[in-house]
Write a protein that holds these residues in place. Structure first.
Motif, PDB file in Angstrom:
ATOM      1  N   LEU A 139      11.575   4.794   5.525  1.00  0.00           N
ATOM      2  CA  LEU A 139      11.587   4.194   6.762  1.00  0.00           C
ATOM      3  C   LEU A 139      11.259   2.630   6.806  1.00  0.00           C
ATOM      4  N   ALA A 140      10.370   2.620   5.803  1.00  0.00           N
ATOM      5  CA  ALA A 140       9.889   1.181   5.674  1.00  0.00           C
ATOM      6  C   ALA A 140      10.921   0.260   5.224  1.00  0.00           C
ATOM      7  N   VAL A 141      11.764   0.774   4.478  1.00  0.00           N
ATOM      8  CA  VAL A 141      13.011  -0.224   4.169  1.00  0.00           C
ATOM      9  C   VAL A 141      13.627  -0.261   5.175  1.00  0.00           C
ATOM     10  N   CYS A 142      14.065   0.694   6.024  1.00  0.00           N
ATOM     11  CA  CYS A 142      14.793   0.462   7.169  1.00  0.00           C
ATOM     12  C   CYS A 142      13.951  -0.399   8.358  1.00  0.00           C
ATOM     13  N   SER A 143      12.740  -0.288   8.236  1.00  0.00           N
ATOM     14  CA  SER A 143      11.833  -1.330   9.195  1.00  0.00           C
ATOM     15  C   SER A 143      11.863  -2.775   8.622  1.00  0.00           C
ATOM     16  N   SER A 144      12.246  -2.808   7.311  1.00  0.00           N
ATOM     17  CA  SER A 144      12.291  -4.408   6.904  1.00  0.00           C
ATOM     18  C   SER A 144      13.786  -4.881   7.329  1.00  0.00           C
ATOM     19  N   LEU A 145      14.618  -3.844   7.111  1.00  0.00           N
ATOM     20  CA  LEU A 145      15.973  -4.439   7.627  1.00  0.00           C
ATOM     21  C   LEU A 145      15.977  -5.016   9.187  1.00  0.00           C
ATOM     22  N   ILE A 146      15.430  -3.925  10.100  1.00  0.00           N
ATOM     23  CA  ILE A 146      15.277  -4.253  11.432  1.00  0.00           C
ATOM     24  C   ILE A 146      14.648  -5.626  11.504  1.00  0.00           C
ATOM     25  N   LEU A 147      13.563  -5.641  10.904  1.00  0.00           N
ATOM     26  CA  LEU A 147      12.665  -6.913  10.950  1.00  0.00           C
ATOM     27  C   LEU A 147      13.543  -8.396  10.531  1.00  0.00           C
ATOM     28  N   LEU A 148      14.321  -8.112   9.405  1.00  0.00           N
ATOM     29  CA  LEU A 148      15.377  -9.303   8.978  1.00  0.00           C
ATOM     30  C   LEU A 148      16.350  -9.447  10.160  1.00  0.00           C
ATOM     31  N   LYS A 149      16.740  -8.553  10.734  1.00  0.00           N
ATOM     32  CA  LYS A 149      17.808  -8.793  11.924  1.00  0.00           C
ATOM     33  C   LYS A 149      16.954  -9.575  13.064  1.00  0.00           C
ATOM     34  N   SER A 150      15.987  -9.015  13.459  1.00  0.00           N
ATOM     35  CA  SER A 150      15.270  -9.572  14.543  1.00  0.00           C
ATOM     36  C   SER A 150      14.734 -11.154  14.286  1.00  0.00           C
ATOM     37  N   GLN A 151      14.311 -11.165  13.162  1.00  0.00           N
ATOM     38  CA  GLN A 151      13.484 -12.361  12.893  1.00  0.00           C
ATOM     39  C   GLN A 151      14.476 -13.394  12.204  1.00  0.00           C
ATOM     40  N   HIS A 152      15.596 -12.990  11.514  1.00  0.00           N
ATOM     41  CA  HIS A 152      16.433 -13.986  10.918  1.00  0.00           C
ATOM     42  C   HIS A 152      17.931 -13.797  10.988  1.00  0.00           C
TER      43      HIS A 152
ATOM     44  N   LYS B  61       0.886  -1.225   0.107  1.00  0.00           N
ATOM     45  CA  LYS B  61       0.044  -0.066   0.111  1.00  0.00           C
ATOM     46  C   LYS B  61       0.837   1.284   0.051  1.00  0.00           C
ATOM     47  N   LEU B  62       1.812   1.427   0.691  1.00  0.00           N
ATOM     48  CA  LEU B  62       2.957   2.398   0.938  1.00  0.00           C
ATOM     49  C   LEU B  62       3.342   2.845  -0.367  1.00  0.00           C
ATOM     50  N   PHE B  63       4.054   1.826  -1.133  1.00  0.00           N
ATOM     51  CA  PHE B  63       4.482   2.020  -2.555  1.00  0.00           C
ATOM     52  C   PHE B  63       3.558   2.030  -3.591  1.00  0.00           C
ATOM     53  N   GLY B  64       2.315   1.928  -3.204  1.00  0.00           N
ATOM     54  CA  GLY B  64       1.196   1.867  -4.515  1.00  0.00           C
ATOM     55  C   GLY B  64       1.220   3.045  -5.415  1.00  0.00           C
ATOM     56  N   SER B  65       1.735   4.171  -4.954  1.00  0.00           N
ATOM     57  CA  SER B  65       1.785   5.310  -5.716  1.00  0.00           C
ATOM     58  C   SER B  65       2.821   5.007  -6.791  1.00  0.00           C
TER      59      SER B  65
ATOM     60  N   MET C  66      12.336   0.624  -9.107  1.00  0.00           N
ATOM     61  CA  MET C  66      12.661   0.361  -7.815  1.00  0.00           C
ATOM     62  C   MET C  66      11.371   0.794  -6.945  1.00  0.00           C
ATOM     63  N   GLY C  67      10.974   1.862  -7.095  1.00  0.00           N
ATOM     64  CA  GLY C  67       9.612   2.070  -6.328  1.00  0.00           C
ATOM     65  C   GLY C  67       8.525   0.924  -6.375  1.00  0.00           C
ATOM     66  N   TYR C  68       8.473   0.507  -7.806  1.00  0.00           N
ATOM     67  CA  TYR C  68       7.496  -0.102  -8.061  1.00  0.00           C
ATOM     68  C   TYR C  68       7.471  -1.630  -7.441  1.00  0.00           C
ATOM     69  N   TYR C  69       8.807  -2.265  -7.635  1.00  0.00           N
ATOM     70  CA  TYR C  69       8.891  -3.579  -7.188  1.00  0.00           C
ATOM     71  C   TYR C  69       9.672  -3.725  -5.896  1.00  0.00           C
ATOM     72  N   ILE C  70       9.940  -2.555  -5.058  1.00  0.00           N
ATOM     73  CA  ILE C  70      10.537  -2.766  -3.541  1.00  0.00           C
ATOM     74  C   ILE C  70       9.514  -3.477  -2.663  1.00  0.00           C
ATOM     75  N   PRO C  71       8.258  -3.221  -2.980  1.00  0.00           N
ATOM     76  CA  PRO C  71       7.455  -4.265  -1.903  1.00  0.00           C
ATOM     77  C   PRO C  71       7.625  -5.663  -2.009  1.00  0.00           C
ATOM     78  N   ARG C  72       7.718  -6.109  -3.034  1.00  0.00           N
ATOM     79  CA  ARG C  72       8.130  -7.517  -3.561  1.00  0.00           C
ATOM     80  C   ARG C  72       9.256  -7.957  -2.985  1.00  0.00           C
ATOM     81  N   PHE C  73      10.527  -7.159  -3.252  1.00  0.00           N
ATOM     82  CA  PHE C  73      11.781  -7.296  -2.678  1.00  0.00           C
ATOM     83  C   PHE C  73      11.712  -7.589  -1.162  1.00  0.00           C
ATOM     84  N   ILE C  74      10.702  -6.423  -0.371  1.00  0.00           N
ATOM     85  CA  ILE C  74      10.722  -6.550   1.039  1.00  0.00           C
ATOM     86  C   ILE C  74       9.995  -7.775   1.240  1.00  0.00           C
ATOM     87  N   GLU C  75       9.054  -8.274   0.610  1.00  0.00           N
ATOM     88  CA  GLU C  75       8.464  -9.244   0.911  1.00  0.00           C
ATOM     89  C   GLU C  75       9.065 -10.702   0.946  1.00  0.00           C
TER      90      GLU C  75
END
Length: 152
Positions: free
Chosen positions: A117-130, A12-16, A68-77
């Motif tokens: 910030l969403a990209v940063c959050s994804s990296l923090i999530l990676l660290k905490s979960q993986h 949703k955030l990158f839906g623009s 990059m803006g279009y595909y990054i949600p998939r990369f994050i996923e």
């Protein structure tokens, strides 16, 4: 927030970002043309591990800012859900290498502060979960460097 909700919020955030006609600058070089052909106009949710590549040769280093803006949600996923790249290596390694460690790249120039910030959050999530997987593949130091880059 659970991982599924996190992923959906990023779509949703990158839906623009609209789907680009071309994912790379095909006039730049042969490799850019090859990567554009690999993406082949895929919808962001359907971009496959085969199309994304590997930690050594992947499309994300060659995408235009719009792509990059279009595909990054998939990369994050793919990163936060622990999916593998086409060689069977955790995609999160490619994500850290090609996205996490390049926060100042022109590819991210169209991102809002909230999207960064969403990209940063994804990296923090990676660290905490993986972190165990990251350590097994020698990315535990790089995840910290990537988080620090995206925090600033």
């Amino acid at each position: 927030m659970d991982i599924t909700s996190f992923v959906e919020n990023n779509y949703k955030l990158f839906g623009s970002f609209d789907k680009p006609g071309l994912a790379t600058d095909i006039h730049h070089c042969e490799e850019c043309r090859d990567h554009n052909d690999e993406v082949d106009g895929a919808d962001r949710r359907e971009l496959s591990s085969e199309q994304i590549g590997t930690v050594c040769w992947g499309i994300s280093s060659f995408l235009t800012p719009q792509a990059m803006g279009y595909y990054i949600p998939r990369f994050i996923e793919l990163a936060v859900t622990g999916k593998n790249d086409k060689d069977g290596t955790p995609y999160m390694c490619l994500y850290i290498n090609q996205i996490g460690l390049h926060s100042e790249s022109e590819q991210f120039s169209l991102f809002s502060n909230e999207q960064r910030l969403a990209v940063c959050s994804s990296l923090i999530l990676l660290k905490s979960q993986h972190i165990q997987t990251l350590a097994e593949h020698c990315w535990e130091d790089d995840i910290d460097a990537a988080i620090n880059q995206w925090r600033t």
